[in-house]
Design an enzyme around this catalytic site. Structure first.
Site, PDB file in Angstrom:
ATOM      1  N   GLU A 177      -2.046  -8.801   4.033  1.00  0.00           N
ATOM      2  CA  GLU A 177      -1.789  -9.283   5.351  1.00  0.00           C
ATOM      3  C   GLU A 177      -3.193  -9.338   6.080  1.00  0.00           C
ATOM      4  OE1 GLU A 177      -1.243  -5.016   5.977  1.00  0.00           O
ATOM      5  OE2 GLU A 177      -0.887  -6.582   4.586  1.00  0.00           O
TER       6      GLU A 177
ATOM      7  N   CYS B  22       0.753  -1.092  -0.001  1.00  0.00           N
ATOM      8  CA  CYS B  22      -0.018  -0.125  -0.107  1.00  0.00           C
ATOM      9  C   CYS B  22       0.974   1.382   0.131  1.00  0.00           C
ATOM     10  CB  CYS B  22      -1.003  -0.166   1.028  1.00  0.00           C
ATOM     11  SG  CYS B  22      -2.482   1.004   0.856  1.00  0.00           S
TER      12      CYS B  22
ATOM     13  N   HIS C   2      -3.593  -5.001   0.798  1.00  0.00           N
ATOM     14  CA  HIS C   2      -2.971  -5.446   1.920  1.00  0.00           C
ATOM     15  C   HIS C   2      -3.234  -7.104   2.035  1.00  0.00           C
ATOM     16  CE1 HIS C   2      -2.542  -1.634   4.410  1.00  0.00           C
ATOM     17  NE2 HIS C   2      -3.451  -1.371   3.631  1.00  0.00           N
TER      18      HIS C   2
ATOM     19  N   SER D  87       1.665 -14.618  37.652  1.00  0.00           N
ATOM     20  CA  SER D  87       0.318 -13.956  37.917  1.00  0.00           C
ATOM     21  C   SER D  87      -0.725 -14.915  37.710  1.00  0.00           C
ATOM     22  CB  SER D  87       0.134 -12.807  36.819  1.00  0.00           C
ATOM     23  OG  SER D  87       0.156 -13.360  35.424  1.00  0.00           O
ATOM     24  N   GLY D  88      -0.411 -16.194  37.370  1.00  0.00           N
ATOM     25  CA  GLY D  88      -1.553 -16.913  36.632  1.00  0.00           C
ATOM     26  C   GLY D  88      -1.935 -17.020  35.277  1.00  0.00           C
ATOM     27  N   GLY D  89      -1.486 -15.694  34.633  1.00  0.00           N
ATOM     28  CA  GLY D  89      -1.665 -15.520  33.134  1.00  0.00           C
ATOM     29  C   GLY D  89      -0.774 -16.424  32.259  1.00  0.00           C
ATOM     30  N   VAL D  90      -0.885 -16.617  31.071  1.00  0.00           N
ATOM     31  CA  VAL D  90      -0.009 -17.302  30.135  1.00  0.00           C
ATOM     32  C   VAL D  90       1.253 -16.793  30.010  1.00  0.00           C
ATOM     33  CG1 VAL D  90      -1.055 -16.319  27.923  1.00  0.00           C
ATOM     34  CG2 VAL D  90      -0.207 -18.444  28.050  1.00  0.00           C
ATOM     35  N   ASP D  91       1.619 -15.400  29.888  1.00  0.00           N
ATOM     36  CA  ASP D  91       2.996 -14.947  29.816  1.00  0.00           C
ATOM     37  C   ASP D  91       3.578 -15.302  30.905  1.00  0.00           C
ATOM     38  OD1 ASP D  91       1.807 -13.906  27.399  1.00  0.00           O
ATOM     39  OD2 ASP D  91       1.433 -11.738  28.206  1.00  0.00           O
ATOM     40  N   SER D  92       3.473 -14.972  31.992  1.00  0.00           N
ATOM     41  CA  SER D  92       4.452 -15.395  33.172  1.00  0.00           C
ATOM     42  C   SER D  92       4.698 -16.865  33.368  1.00  0.00           C
ATOM     43  CB  SER D  92       3.899 -14.771  34.357  1.00  0.00           C
ATOM     44  OG  SER D  92       2.768 -15.204  34.663  1.00  0.00           O
TER      45      SER D  92
END
Length: 509
Positions: free
Chosen positions: A169, A79, A167, A221-226
């Site tokens: 993508e 673009c 685009h 934290s209980g989250g996926v990242d940590s």
């Protein structure tokens, strides 16, 4: 050496999507602002120029000197990128007679070019521009068109330079992923070996070398990242990783004990800290949402710092930073305006005099989950909905109290458990119950009630940047509403939030 594609960001809303689409092809890529491109080394196999909200004809239009790489490395302009390449190679860009936004039908006029290998003669693409290339540069020729855009795609003869005025993508471009695949495979000759397995192998080796046997502390934290960051570090350094999981008293019902047990089942060295009273006393009487966030962040830092100092000779602080966080911090227009403070370990490295280690800083969210799956993480942790760091205090509008937390935990538990039982949990990005500072009249039996209102919120999204309200079945919402009103003392009314982001945010505070 890990080969890569550089993506130069000219401010397009779709730039991160280009990166995610390449990663789906197992191609490693890095996104940089157009004016901060690093000097390409032998690992760089090609460069993609993103779209932009600007016109190349604007006086302040973003630009870059591509002479050091043009003709030497494969280039793909998308673009704005295509128009910029054309204009600065001797072509001409003018306002389009027909401003083309949305779906268009692409007709390939040269199917022999590598970029269009195995592409249909005609396919749907997504346009988003008010300008058009009216004259191609010398040595350039059109390779595709639409009904309104003659030079919808072009190449420059004698060099691996291509431009697309659409685009590829976005998902509305039905064969866009094939075009990107042809660019990285056929033109850039990428090996496409960026897989969860290769990431784990390389990252574990680097983490082991970087820490050098030193101790690392990580706030879970209980989250996926940590959680994924913890598993990678555990694989690299074992018991030298010390995890701290703080119960701020603002978690979901029974969440602290359940998540703590899950972490121990994974073999992690975890210390659970019950600090709910500290957080609640600090939040007493505070109604402003930004102040509540800052208070939770401050008390978390104090709690984490106190617990971490019980561990001798800690040298590193691990964080679950992911790639969108990195991109945002060096965006084209600088860091985004503050919509709300984010709860993280900001301030801890300086306070504790620790060095930072970020195992996930090169990954998008979906890649974090793929790596977690490859590491054997339990699905219930891996596919948890995002949960705000400040916890339920920003889902209780106004001042927080033990009574309100208990009410919200019960209502939230009914909603989330109900989603799971109905097979709807995985169909939404995030779901929450919100306790409103509003009481209304109701009737239960023969008695008049005057109690709180609970708002239910469920959204669909791919990355949380934008979101649409989830169209949950009416029968399901009716069942959940009745169950909350019948079982949660203090609530006599339930409403459903049908706002999208933007203009609303996912969380209410």
């Amino acid at each position: 050496m890990q080969e890569k594609i550089l993506i130069l960001d000219f401010g397009s809303q779709y730039t991160q999507l280009i990166g995610r689409r390449l990663r789906e092809l197992n191609v490693y890529c890095e996104i940089y602002p157009y004016n901060k491109m690093p000097a390409p080394d032998a690992s760089v196999k090609g460069i993609i120029l993103s779209g932009s909200p600007y016109s190349v004809r604007d006086a302040g239009a973003p630009g870059i000197d591509l002479q050091p790489v043009k003709g030497k490395l494969p280039l793909l302009g998308v673009c704005y990128g295509a128009q910029y390449l054309a204009q600065h190679s001797g072509g001409e860009v003018q306002p389009s007679n027909t401003r083309e936004y949305g779906r268009a039908q692409l007709s390939v006029t040269d199917a022999a070019v590598p970029l269009f290998k195995n592409l249909s003669a005609s396919s749907q693409v997504w346009m988003s521009h008010g300008d058009t290339i009216t004259a191609l540069p010398p040595q350039a020729r059109a390779i595709a068109s639409t009904a309104d855009v003659k030079n919808a795609a072009y190449l420059i003869e004698g060099e691996p330079t291509y431009g697309l005025q659409f685009h590829p993508e976005v998902y509305h471009s039905t064969e866009g992923q094939r075009i990107l695949e042809n660019f990285v495979k056929e033109i850039c000759r990428c090996r496409c070996d960026w897989t969860p397995g290769s990431f784990i192998e390389n990252t574990v080796k680097k983490l082991s070398e970087k820490t050098g046997g030193g101790k690392v502390v990580l706030g879970l934290s209980g989250g996926v990242d940590s959680s994924v960051a913890a598993l990678l570090l555990h694989k690299a350094i074992g018991k030298n990783l010390y995890c701290i999981f703080v119960d701020n008293g603002l978690l979901r019902k029974n969440e602290f004990a359940a998540v703590l047990e899950s972490y121990r089942d994974m073999g992690l060295n975890v210390t659970g800290v019950d600090a709910g009273n500290d957080f609640l006393s600090s939040l007493a009487g505070v109604e402003d949402p930004e102040q509540k966030r800052k208070i939770v962040g401050r008390v978390f830092i104090e709690t984490f710092d106190r617990e971490a100092h019980k561990i001798e000779n800690v040298q590193w602080l691990a964080q679950g930073t992911i790639y969108p966080d990195v991109i945002e911090s060096v965006s084209v227009n600088g860091p985004s305006a503050t919509i709300k403070s984010h709860h993280n370990v900001g301030g801890l490295p300086e306070r504790m005099h620790l060095k930072i280690i970020e195992p996930l800083r090169s990954l998008f969210k979906d890649e974090v989950r793929r790596v977690g799956a490859a590491l054997g993480m339990k699905p219930e942790l891996l596919h948890r909905h995002p949960f705000p760091g400040p916890g339920l205090c920003i889902r209780i509008l106004g001042a927080v109290s033990k009574e309100k937390i208990a009410i919200l935990q019960e209502a939230d538990s009914i909603f989330i458990d109900g989603l799971r039982e109905a097979g709807l949990y995985s169909e939404v990005w995030q779901a929450a119950a919100i306790l409103l500072p509003v009481k209304s009249v109701g009737v239960m039996g023969d008695e008049r009630t005057y109690e709180y209102t609970v708002a239910l919120r469920a959204v669909t999204s791919t990355d949380g940047m934008t979101a649409d309200w989830a169209h949950l079945p009416y029968d399901f919402l009716s069942k959940i509403s009745k169950e909350i009103i019948n079982k949660v003392k203090g609530v006599n009314r339930v409403v459903y939030d049908i706002s999208s982001k933007p203009p609303a945010t996912i969380e209410w505070e």
